[in-house]
Motif scaffolding. Structure first.
Motif, PDB file in Angstrom:
ATOM      1  N   TYR A 110       0.831  -1.204   0.000  1.00 18.54           N
ATOM      2  CA  TYR A 110       0.000   0.000   0.000  1.00 18.54           C
ATOM      3  C   TYR A 110       0.866   1.255   0.000  1.00 18.54           C
ATOM      4  N   PHE A 111       1.896   1.243   0.831  1.00 15.12           N
ATOM      5  CA  PHE A 111       2.775   2.407   0.885  1.00 15.12           C
ATOM      6  C   PHE A 111       3.513   2.581  -0.437  1.00 15.12           C
ATOM      7  N   ARG A 112       3.839   1.466  -1.076  1.00 15.77           N
ATOM      8  CA  ARG A 112       4.489   1.537  -2.381  1.00 15.77           C
ATOM      9  C   ARG A 112       3.532   2.101  -3.430  1.00 15.77           C
ATOM     10  N   ALA A 113       2.247   1.750  -3.311  1.00 17.96           N
ATOM     11  CA  ALA A 113       1.249   2.290  -4.231  1.00 17.96           C
ATOM     12  C   ALA A 113       1.158   3.801  -4.095  1.00 17.96           C
ATOM     13  N   LEU A 114       1.201   4.303  -2.845  1.00 18.02           N
ATOM     14  CA  LEU A 114       1.184   5.748  -2.617  1.00 18.02           C
ATOM     15  C   LEU A 114       2.429   6.400  -3.214  1.00 18.02           C
ATOM     16  N   LYS A 115       3.570   5.778  -2.963  1.00 18.95           N
ATOM     17  CA  LYS A 115       4.828   6.313  -3.492  1.00 18.95           C
ATOM     18  C   LYS A 115       4.820   6.334  -5.014  1.00 18.95           C
ATOM     19  N   ASN A 116       4.348   5.239  -5.635  1.00 18.99           N
ATOM     20  CA  ASN A 116       4.301   5.177  -7.097  1.00 18.99           C
ATOM     21  C   ASN A 116       3.364   6.230  -7.667  1.00 18.99           C
ATOM     22  N   SER A 117       2.191   6.378  -7.061  1.00 25.03           N
ATOM     23  CA  SER A 117       1.207   7.336  -7.580  1.00 25.03           C
ATOM     24  C   SER A 117       1.723   8.764  -7.489  1.00 25.03           C
ATOM     25  N   VAL A 118       2.308   9.114  -6.344  1.00 26.86           N
ATOM     26  CA  VAL A 118       2.844  10.466  -6.181  1.00 26.86           C
ATOM     27  C   VAL A 118       4.029  10.690  -7.125  1.00 26.86           C
ATOM     28  N   SER A 119       4.905   9.687  -7.223  1.00 22.49           N
ATOM     29  CA  SER A 119       6.089   9.826  -8.086  1.00 22.49           C
ATOM     30  C   SER A 119       5.693   9.959  -9.551  1.00 22.49           C
ATOM     31  N   VAL A 120       4.759   9.121  -9.996  1.00 19.70           N
ATOM     32  CA  VAL A 120       4.282   9.207 -11.371  1.00 19.70           C
ATOM     33  C   VAL A 120       3.634  10.565 -11.630  1.00 19.70           C
ATOM     34  N   GLY A 121       2.829  11.030 -10.659  1.00 14.00           N
ATOM     35  CA  GLY A 121       2.182  12.329 -10.814  1.00 14.00           C
ATOM     36  C   GLY A 121       3.184  13.459 -10.954  1.00 14.00           C
ATOM     37  N   LEU A 122       4.210  13.452 -10.112  1.00 12.98           N
ATOM     38  CA  LEU A 122       5.217  14.517 -10.154  1.00 12.98           C
ATOM     39  C   LEU A 122       6.044  14.463 -11.437  1.00 12.98           C
ATOM     40  N   ILE A 123       6.498  13.260 -11.796  1.00 13.59           N
ATOM     41  CA  ILE A 123       7.332  13.131 -12.996  1.00 13.59           C
ATOM     42  C   ILE A 123       6.537  13.460 -14.250  1.00 13.59           C
ATOM     43  N   SER A 124       5.324  12.924 -14.353  1.00  9.28           N
ATOM     44  CA  SER A 124       4.480  13.207 -15.523  1.00  9.28           C
ATOM     45  C   SER A 124       4.197  14.696 -15.640  1.00  9.28           C
ATOM     46  N   THR A 125       3.880  15.326 -14.509  1.00 12.75           N
ATOM     47  CA  THR A 125       3.587  16.761 -14.513  1.00 12.75           C
ATOM     48  C   THR A 125       4.792  17.571 -14.972  1.00 12.75           C
ATOM     49  N   LEU A 126       5.970  17.241 -14.443  1.00 18.76           N
ATOM     50  CA  LEU A 126       7.182  17.962 -14.819  1.00 18.76           C
ATOM     51  C   LEU A 126       7.462  17.837 -16.314  1.00 18.76           C
ATOM     52  N   ILE A 127       7.367  16.619 -16.839  1.00 18.67           N
ATOM     53  CA  ILE A 127       7.633  16.406 -18.267  1.00 18.67           C
ATOM     54  C   ILE A 127       6.605  17.141 -19.125  1.00 18.67           C
ATOM     55  N   ILE A 128       5.344  17.045 -18.740  1.00 16.36           N
ATOM     56  CA  ILE A 128       4.273  17.682 -19.513  1.00 16.36           C
ATOM     57  C   ILE A 128       4.459  19.199 -19.562  1.00 16.36           C
ATOM     58  N   ILE A 129       4.784  19.814 -18.432  1.00 15.08           N
ATOM     59  CA  ILE A 129       4.985  21.267 -18.402  1.00 15.08           C
ATOM     60  C   ILE A 129       6.192  21.652 -19.245  1.00 15.08           C
ATOM     61  N   LEU A 130       7.268  20.873 -19.158  1.00 11.83           N
ATOM     62  CA  LEU A 130       8.471  21.178 -19.931  1.00 11.83           C
ATOM     63  C   LEU A 130       8.233  21.047 -21.438  1.00 11.83           C
ATOM     64  N   ILE A 131       7.291  20.193 -21.831  1.00 13.20           N
ATOM     65  CA  ILE A 131       6.950  20.057 -23.257  1.00 13.20           C
ATOM     66  C   ILE A 131       5.924  21.119 -23.660  1.00 13.20           C
ATOM     67  N   SER A 132       4.969  21.384 -22.770  1.00 16.31           N
ATOM     68  CA  SER A 132       3.884  22.316 -23.096  1.00 16.31           C
ATOM     69  C   SER A 132       4.376  23.741 -23.288  1.00 16.31           C
ATOM     70  N   LEU A 133       5.370  24.162 -22.517  1.00 15.63           N
ATOM     71  CA  LEU A 133       5.863  25.537 -22.619  1.00 15.63           C
ATOM     72  C   LEU A 133       6.423  25.852 -24.004  1.00 15.63           C
ATOM     73  N   PRO A 134       7.391  25.084 -24.519  1.00 14.67           N
ATOM     74  CA  PRO A 134       7.876  25.390 -25.877  1.00 14.67           C
ATOM     75  C   PRO A 134       6.822  25.132 -26.947  1.00 14.67           C
TER      76      PRO A 134
END
Length: 560
Positions: free
Chosen positions: A75-99
């Motif tokens: 369960y704790f790993r599921a929380l870690k995975n969800s938060v990590s995926v959310g942060l990484i996906s968000t960072l990549i998306i913003i870095l692509i969306s800006l240019p």
């Protein structure tokens, strides 16, 4: 004596307010009905999940389920995975969306206009379609995976953490892109011109002027994408492999282990970030707008110099390439026997009777949900904007919060409330319609309020002065003028309901299955051909809805 006088004043105010409320019985009854429905279908399910996570309803108050959550590595790993995926996906998306947004807003070429349209394509597809396309290309027997294995002896599979990240980047990119593009278009071009005239290079101007002015839109985009990625249900289920994620684990707890208490705990970890970000955006960010807008906003900006244009063009082209490739794989998979293995043309995948039946179910359920969401949302918008009815602002908050609640939480909440006395509605078409209606009612509400803001109230006053009752004025004057807002709510709700998965998957039965859930199951079973064919039909329906929405938007000047 003073206290008694104050009490009398309060009682008198309450009586006057009560008389004013019932001075228009039809609208008073409508407000009560809307309040009951919003509380029952939005607020109550969320509260039910919260209470269930503490064991209330199946015993006494306890923290044992939260203790078990932190003591269970999975369960704790599921929380870690969800938060990590959310942060990484968000960072990549913003870095692509800006240019990407910079290239589209600072270029008038045919290519930039085409790129703008392609960037929106993911909106017309089910949320897991990119996972399906990635499996076709990079799955254990995917086209690219097989080539690498046969040619170089490299074993490769997309399943797992990074597969979910890639699918989310492709799927949620248009959300961030649209918000950032809108912010960049709203910037006063004179500010950039002034920076250029003072000797700043374009790179420095973009860094010091353009992006800071658009920071509000960028931050909103990042927060929204993070919440959506955190609560993502279908992509982890399809391509997550053996990696646990909050939403998919909650679904497994409900359907496989009948452990509603632990599912509710996982749901709380999904909804808390959504609630905090919703409150932040609604009550804090709405008062802060760093974008400079005046009569010159949206005017022509200086074209990008060669270096910056080349960089933004390359990044935009790569993103467009991936989006088009993903869609091509799914569409191609619908018309060949086994894509990458036997590419013989065939239409046999479209002969899936179950698929057509579930597609029909989706159309019917989405149609009635769209009518209710648009109608009730428009009515609530009128009551909020034009009538002094108590608690309408609070009800507006609930309706908009329905858009922010993760589908997994709503699905669990509906099971808790509607799978026992006094309601036994799980597995019925009615509950599916209500679920879709109240998850999208906020769109019709906002469209109605927006349209009423454009309407001069003197038209209603003139009707009343000519002797018409307020209800007659509403029916003959207001409703016709609100018809574009109704259509916006209707088309949006129908379009999104057709591809909805995360909440309805908890509520379907064998006789009420829906196309999006059926396609998800086909993808999990590696039935790529049938999944692709049904996805293709679904995409065509949603594309038609999006085209209609844009036409309505242009005709009525209502932004969506």
């Amino acid at each position: 004596m003073i206290s008694e006088n104050n009490e009398n004043v309060l009682i008198e105010r309450f009586k006057n307010r009560w008389k004013q409320f019932w001075s228009e019985p039809a609208f008073a009854i409508a407000a009560i009905i809307i309040a009951v429905l919003l509380i029952l279908f939005i607020l109550a399910p969320v509260v039910a999940v919260f209470l269930k996570s503490f064991g209330i309803g199946s015993g006494g108050f306890t923290l044992q389920y939260y203790e078990r959550f932190f003591q269970t590595p999975n369960y704790f790993r599921a929380l870690k995975n969800s938060v990590s995926v959310g942060l990484i996906s968000t960072l990549i998306i913003i870095l692509i969306s800006l240019p990407f947004a910079l290239y589209v807003t600072r270029s008038k070429s045919v290519v930039s206009k085409a790129y703008r349209g392609i960037a929106l394509l993911p909106l017309v597809a089910p949320p897991f379609i990119f996972s399906l396309a990635l499996i076709i290309l990079f799955g254990r027997r995917g086209i690219v995976s097989s080539f690498l294995n046969d040619t170089f002896g490299i074993e490769f599979s997309i399943y797992g953490f990074w597969g979910v990240v890639i699918a989310q980047v492709l799927g949620y990119f248009p959300i961030a892109y649209m918000m950032i593009e809108s912010s960049l278009r709203s910037i006063n071009a004179n500010l950039e011109d002034a920076s250029h005239d003072l000797g700043a290079g374009q790179g420095r101007t973009i860094q010091k002027i353009t992006f800071p002015l658009a920071s509000g839109g960028i931050l909103k985009a990042a927060l929204l994408v993070f919440v959506m990625a955190l609560a993502d249900f279908s992509n982890p289920l399809v391509i997550g492999g053996n990696e646990p994620f909050l939403a998919s684990e909650a679904f497994a707890l409900v359907t496989g282990r009948q452990n509603l208490e632990m599912a509710a705990v996982l749901g709380i970890f999904l909804i808390v970030p959504s609630l905090l970000i919703f409150l932040y955006q609604t009550y804090f960010m709405s008062a802060i707008d760093t974008t400079s807008i005046d009569s010159t906003s949206g005017s022509e900006n200086l074209p990008l110099n060669t270096k910056i244009k080349s960089v933004t063009f390359v990044i935009s082209s790569l993103m467009v390439f991936f989006i088009v490739t993903m869609f091509f794989m799914v569409i191609a998979g619908a018309f060949v026997k086994i894509i990458g293995v036997n590419n013989t043309f065939t239409l046999e995948h479209f002969s899936d009777r179950s698929g057509w039946k579930y597609m029909y179910n989706s159309v019917i359920v989405s149609f009635f949900a769209a009518i209710l969401a648009a109608g009730l949302g428009m009515l609530q918008g009128y009551l909020t904007a034009r009538k002094n009815i108590p608690a309408m602002k609070f009800l507006e908050f609930i309706a908009l919060f329905g858009l922010a609640v993760p589908g997994t939480v709503i699905g669990i909440g509906y099971i808790l409330i509607f799978n026992g006395p006094p309601f036994f509605l799980t597995g019925t078409v009615l509950l599916l319609v209500m679920n879709m209606t109240f998850r999208k009612i906020g769109v019709g509400l906002e469209a109605g309020i927006s349209k009423l803001g454009q309407m001069d109230v003197t038209m209603e006053e003139a009707s009343s002065d000519l002797g018409a009752s307020r209800f007659y004025t509403f029916r003959k004057v207001v409703l016709p003028l609100l018809s574009p807002a109704f259509m916006v709510g209707f088309v949006y709700t129908f379009m999104t309901s057709m591809i909805s998965v995360s909440s309805v998957i908890f509520l379907i039965s064998p006789g009420t299955n829906l196309a999006s859930v059926y396609i998800l199951n086909l993808a999990n079973q590696a039935a790529i051909g049938r999944a692709s064919s049904m996805s293709f039909i679904l995409i065509l329906i949603v594309v038609a809805c999006m085209g209609l929405t844009k036409w309505i938007e242009k005709r009525s000047n209502i932004g969506i």
